[in-house]
Write an enzyme that holds these catalytic residues in place. Structure first.
Site, PDB file in Angstrom:
ATOM      1  N   LYS A  45       0.838  -1.198   0.000  1.00  0.00           N
ATOM      2  CA  LYS A  45       0.000   0.000   0.000  1.00  0.00           C
ATOM      3  C   LYS A  45       0.870   1.244   0.000  1.00  0.00           C
ATOM      4  O   LYS A  45       1.666   1.447   0.912  1.00  0.00           O
ATOM      5  CB  LYS A  45      -0.911   0.047   1.230  1.00  0.00           C
ATOM      6  N   GLU A  51      10.601   0.807   9.962  1.00  0.00           N
ATOM      7  CA  GLU A  51      11.583   1.880   9.738  1.00  0.00           C
ATOM      8  C   GLU A  51      10.838   3.179   9.955  1.00  0.00           C
ATOM      9  O   GLU A  51       9.988   3.571   9.160  1.00  0.00           O
ATOM     10  CB  GLU A  51      12.162   1.787   8.327  1.00  0.00           C
ATOM     11  N   CYS A  98      14.170  10.638   6.872  1.00  0.00           N
ATOM     12  CA  CYS A  98      14.404  10.320   8.277  1.00  0.00           C
ATOM     13  C   CYS A  98      15.881  10.300   8.629  1.00  0.00           C
ATOM     14  O   CYS A  98      16.237  10.255   9.804  1.00  0.00           O
ATOM     15  CB  CYS A  98      13.741   9.000   8.653  1.00  0.00           C
ATOM     16  N   GLU A 132      10.971  15.292  15.387  1.00  0.00           N
ATOM     17  CA  GLU A 132      11.259  15.303  13.956  1.00  0.00           C
ATOM     18  C   GLU A 132      10.409  16.344  13.242  1.00  0.00           C
ATOM     19  O   GLU A 132       9.183  16.284  13.274  1.00  0.00           O
ATOM     20  CB  GLU A 132      11.000  13.911  13.372  1.00  0.00           C
TER      21      GLU A 132
END
Length: 484
Positions: free
Chosen positions: A178, A256, A290, A386
């Site tokens: 997906k 991840e 990331c 983040e």
């Protein structure tokens, strides 16, 4: 005059299909802020159909000798090269990425990564067979885990799709993948390419399936009883939800997640070279990476000089439309992400100073200026969380111990870098930094042969490399009596 939107569809068992209930969602080009397509908003019936197709295709795909799976992957890599311009156009529209950079920085490594895993299919490793008990021989079998439910993110839709399907297929698994609901276009094109190769080489097209949808669709995939493994690249929150859901039936999980990479710059560093490399590694893909070099810790003796140079580099960095070959990055991916970056900047504490940028660019799309923020403290939100945007923060440290403490003092542990001419110090830092990757005098290069993955809230499991391949296998012990 209304422009008709292109219709994207799911790819299930070799057929392009609308969602069973007909629901769709609009897909927006982030460079313009305007919708260009619709995609299925898949629900339980669509997930059931995709899982059934993958499950039915699994035995035959599992039982192929590795050389046959290698042929398929090599052919897929060839098709990626042949249809590169279509993939580039789809990804650029998906993400607003500069066309020239998708062509130079994404297509070549994707093709290389597929070919790497094609080779890995023929390098199944295990302990040597032997007699560990008198009268018995032990053998290790490394087998595919089964059907894999995979969810890719919106920052690198094509490349992250490759990181997921290539090792899974190479190891003998079948896939239901997906894409993000904001970036389905390139993944649907990948389905067309892979389906064509499977058909051409006489394999079930149910080996690889794509369903579009939102978070609920992803949740249904992870909760479904068929997959033996769930793999997601996404936010920490999403990863925790997947792990919790998968625990209910003990699915294997590959995560991840987020990152907050420290970039530790010591006083003996070549400042000009470091600034040049760090600014590219921080602003590439609008900082939506990331592993991006967005949290700089610089020694106090060179802090002011470094900040001045970095602010100039930011001012010289260009963002803009997809056809401008001089831009380093395009827009943020969606309106929500633009709002998040604005929230971080608008919420800066009084002691922080915006050295460059700090504002939206243009009236159309989700562009944001290259930004540098200094004067920050370790517990400031923008240091701890983040941002996932073109924002580089700078802190000043006094010595190596403080650099280590502050580097490790976040909840993420994916990537990091050390900048110094002192080899011994670089080795000490690489040991002490609690991150899955430590670059020395560089930041962000990746190769197919080396693992990518983190610790702590950055998740677990490895992408790329032989370790990434092994994540999609299970180990079986076979013991036989020598008495016959």
């Amino acid at each position: 005059m209304t422009t008709e939107l292109r219709r994207l569809r799911n790819y299930i068992d070799g057929e392009f299909r609308d969602a069973a209930d007909g629901r769709t969602t609009e897909v927006v080009n982030p460079a313009t802020g305007e919708a260009y397509a619709t995609a299925p908003l898949s629900a339980a019936a669509d997930v059931d159909a995709a899982m059934a197709a993958a499950e039915a295709a699994f035995p035959a795909w599992r039982d192929l000798v590795p050389a046959e799976r290698q042929k398929v992957l090599l052919k897929i890599a060839d098709r990626f090269e042949e249809r590169a311009e279509e993939l580039i156009a789809a990804e650029s529209e998906n993400c607003g990425k500069p066309i020239a950079l998708v062509r130079s920085e994404e297509i070549p490594p994707m093709v290389d990564q597929i070919r790497f895993f094609a080779g890995a299919a023929r390098m199944l490793e295990g302990r040597a067979a032997g007699e560990y008990m008198d009268g018995f021989t032990s053998i290790i079998r490394r087998e595919p885990v089964g059907v894999c439910a995979q969810v890719a993110p919106w920052n690198y839709p094509m490349m992250m799709a490759v990181w997921k399907f290539a090792p899974a297929l190479a190891a003998g698994n079948t896939v239901v993948l997906k894409p993000s609901d904001t970036t389905p276009a390139s993944t649907v094109l990948i389905a067309e390419i892979i389906g064509g190769v499977l058909d051409e080489l006489g394999h079930s097209r149910g080996v690889f399936n794509v369903i579009c949808g939102d978070r609920d669709t992803g949740r249904l995939m992870v909760e479904h009883p068929t997959p033996a493994m769930a793999s997601i690249t996404g936010s920490v929150r999403a990863g925790m939800q997947v792990a919790e859901s998968a625990a209910k039936d003990l699915k294997r999980v590959h995560l991840e997640l987020g990152g907050k990479a420290p970039v530790v710059v010591f006083e003996d560093t070549d400042i000009a070279k470091a600034v040049e490399d760090i600014s590219v590694a921080g602003y590439f893909n609008a900082g939506q990476d990331c592993t991006a070099a967005t949290r700089v810790l610089v020694h106090e003796s060179i802090h002011d000089e470094f900040v001045t140079a970095l602010a100039k580099a930011a001012a010289d960095t260009k963002t803009g439309p997809v056809d401008d070959e001089d831009v380093l990055y395009g827009p943020l991916n969606n309106a929500n992400q633009l709002a998040q970056v604005k929230r971080f900047i608008d919420g800066l504490p009084a002691h922080a100073k915006i050295e460059a940028g700090g504002h939206q660019v243009g009236e159309k799309g989700y562009f944001y200026a290259p930004t540098v923020v200094s004067g920050l403290k370790q517990d400031d939100e923008i240091v701890q969380k983040e941002v996932f945007g073109p924002v580089i923060t700078v802190q000043s440290f006094r010595d190596e111990d403080q650099a280590v403490e502050w580097s490790n003092g976040v909840e993420y542990a994916l990537a990091s870098s050390v900048w110094t001419k002192d080899h011994a110090r670089a080795m000490r830092m690489s040991k002490k930094l609690d991150f899955g990757c430590v670059w020395i005098n560089t930041h962000i290069p990746l190769v197919a042969e080396m693992p990518h993955g983190g610790f702590k809230k950055s998740g677990y499991g490895k992408d790329l490399s032989g370790y990434g391949f092994e994540d999609y296998t299970r180990v079986k012990h076979v013991m036989t009596s020598l008495d016959g």
